[in-house]
Design a protein around this motif. Sequence first.
Motif, short mmCIF file in Angstrom:
data_model
loop_
_atom_site.label_atom_id
_atom_site.label_comp_id
_atom_site.label_asym_id
_atom_site.label_seq_id
_atom_site.Cartn_x
_atom_site.Cartn_y
_atom_site.Cartn_z
N ASN A 134 0.83 -1.21 0.00
CA ASN A 134 0.00 0.00 0.00
C ASN A 134 0.86 1.26 0.00
O ASN A 134 2.08 1.20 0.10
CB ASN A 134 -0.91 0.02 1.24
CG ASN A 134 -2.04 -0.99 1.12
OD1 ASN A 134 -2.31 -1.52 0.04
ND2 ASN A 134 -2.69 -1.27 2.24
N HIS A 135 0.19 2.40 -0.03
CA HIS A 135 0.86 3.70 -0.02
C HIS A 135 0.66 4.40 1.31
O HIS A 135 -0.31 4.12 2.03
CB HIS A 135 0.33 4.58 -1.15
CG HIS A 135 0.67 4.04 -2.51
ND1 HIS A 135 -0.08 3.06 -3.11
CD2 HIS A 135 1.71 4.31 -3.35
CE1 HIS A 135 0.48 2.75 -4.29
NE2 HIS A 135 1.56 3.50 -4.45
N VAL A 136 1.56 5.30 1.62
CA VAL A 136 1.49 6.07 2.86
C VAL A 136 1.73 7.54 2.54
O VAL A 136 2.74 7.89 1.92
CB VAL A 136 2.55 5.58 3.89
CG1 VAL A 136 2.57 6.48 5.12
CG2 VAL A 136 2.28 4.13 4.30
N LEU A 137 0.80 8.37 2.97
CA LEU A 137 1.04 9.82 2.90
C LEU A 137 1.92 10.19 4.06
O LEU A 137 1.67 9.79 5.21
CB LEU A 137 -0.28 10.57 2.98
CG LEU A 137 -1.06 10.75 1.68
CD1 LEU A 137 -2.39 11.40 1.96
CD2 LEU A 137 -0.26 11.56 0.66
N VAL A 156 6.42 14.58 12.49
CA VAL A 156 6.33 13.53 11.49
C VAL A 156 4.89 12.99 11.48
O VAL A 156 4.39 12.54 12.51
CB VAL A 156 7.31 12.37 11.80
CG1 VAL A 156 7.28 11.34 10.66
CG2 VAL A 156 8.72 12.89 12.02
N GLU A 157 4.25 13.10 10.33
CA GLU A 157 2.87 12.62 10.20
C GLU A 157 2.81 11.56 9.10
O GLU A 157 3.45 11.71 8.06
CB GLU A 157 1.94 13.77 9.81
CG GLU A 157 1.91 14.91 10.81
CD GLU A 157 1.33 16.18 10.19
OE1 GLU A 157 0.11 16.38 10.32
OE2 GLU A 157 2.09 16.93 9.56
N ALA A 158 2.05 10.52 9.34
CA ALA A 158 1.92 9.46 8.34
C ALA A 158 0.52 8.86 8.40
O ALA A 158 -0.07 8.74 9.49
CB ALA A 158 2.97 8.37 8.58
N ARG A 159 0.01 8.52 7.22
CA ARG A 159 -1.30 7.86 7.17
C ARG A 159 -1.34 6.96 5.94
O ARG A 159 -1.05 7.40 4.83
CB ARG A 159 -2.43 8.90 7.09
CG ARG A 159 -3.80 8.30 7.32
CD ARG A 159 -4.83 9.40 7.54
NE ARG A 159 -6.05 8.88 8.13
CZ ARG A 159 -7.11 8.51 7.44
NH1 ARG A 159 -7.10 8.58 6.13
NH2 ARG A 159 -8.19 8.07 8.07
N SER A 160 -1.68 5.71 6.17
CA SER A 160 -1.77 4.79 5.03
C SER A 160 -3.00 5.14 4.21
O SER A 160 -4.04 5.55 4.74
CB SER A 160 -1.80 3.34 5.51
OG SER A 160 -2.75 3.16 6.54
N ASP A 163 -6.00 1.71 3.07
CA ASP A 163 -6.84 1.24 4.18
C ASP A 163 -7.23 2.38 5.12
O ASP A 163 -7.66 2.15 6.26
CB ASP A 163 -6.14 0.11 4.96
CG ASP A 163 -4.81 0.56 5.56
OD1 ASP A 163 -4.53 1.78 5.57
OD2 ASP A 163 -4.03 -0.30 6.02
N GLU A 164 -7.07 3.60 4.64
CA GLU A 164 -7.50 4.80 5.35
C GLU A 164 -6.99 4.87 6.79
O GLU A 164 -7.74 5.10 7.74
CB GLU A 164 -9.03 4.92 5.31
CG GLU A 164 -9.53 5.04 3.88
CD GLU A 164 -11.04 5.26 3.80
OE1 GLU A 164 -11.75 4.80 4.70
OE2 GLU A 164 -11.47 5.91 2.84
N GLY A 165 -5.71 4.59 6.94
CA GLY A 165 -5.08 4.77 8.24
C GLY A 165 -5.12 3.55 9.16
O GLY A 165 -4.61 3.60 10.28
#
Length: 277
Positions: A134-137, A156-160, A163-165
């Motif tokens: 998957n991808h991560v913002l 540092v912020e991250a959200r997949s 699968d919407e996090g």
Amino acid sequence: MCSRRTSWYRPRGEATAIEVGEPVIEPYKEYSPLDPLGRCGVATACLGLETLPPEGERRGEIGHVHPTGWHMTCYDRNLVSGESLYNRTHLIAWCLSEELDNPQNLITGTQYLNQGSMQPLETRVVDYIRTSGNHVLYRVTPVFQGDELVARGVQVEARSVEDEGAGVSFNVYCYNVQPGVTIDYATGESHPDFLPSRTALTQKGYLADSARPLCATANESATPTAPSYIINFATQRFHLTTCKSVADIAARNQGACRLDRDMLKTLGYLPCDRCKP
Ligand SMILES: [Zn+2]
């Protein structure tokens, strides 16, 4: 009024979009231009298998990049493991983006920040991407105060994405600090927190009697009570008793010391570059 409303308007005759399958997620990396002081700004990326370096690939050299506030400062390894206080710290890690030596992506960060705080977060994201595909913002914001050249920390912020996090969702502030070291964030200069004062060393009996000659003779240095090194309290360096620089140290700034080399380095004193004790 939101400007996006204009996209609702579709001229007559234009084909209606037909949605088929999942939206395509395009990886990207965006870096802020350096500010007038040469400092990095926010870095944003959509990370995925496409942006990760091939497994087993080794990172190249980045020593030619000098982020703002950069100093090559080494401490005793008992104080800073690995000895170098600062690392050239990627905002978006190479292991996530293959971004190697982009000056818009490198700040002066402590070893504690780079390896202690940021690396575990980066590892989480890499592991998630490799296992899920998957991808991560991902967004990293260096936080500078005023005109300071060294960041106080990074957010540092991250959200997949797919699968919407559910897989990755965090927002972490990592302090750019190093335990045991005080940093001048305006310049990047630093000193150990607990460099003992001349008074403290005297009270512990580590300094030789001030009546003794500071430059020990060969005979004196052979006896166990002879001073082992001369400390310059102004530069926080220590010298061999035979070092020619000792003669240049003002009497009020020097102390003949009985501590051994390792203890002096642990306390935060640095060996002289000339006599290399
Ligand atoms: Zn010296």
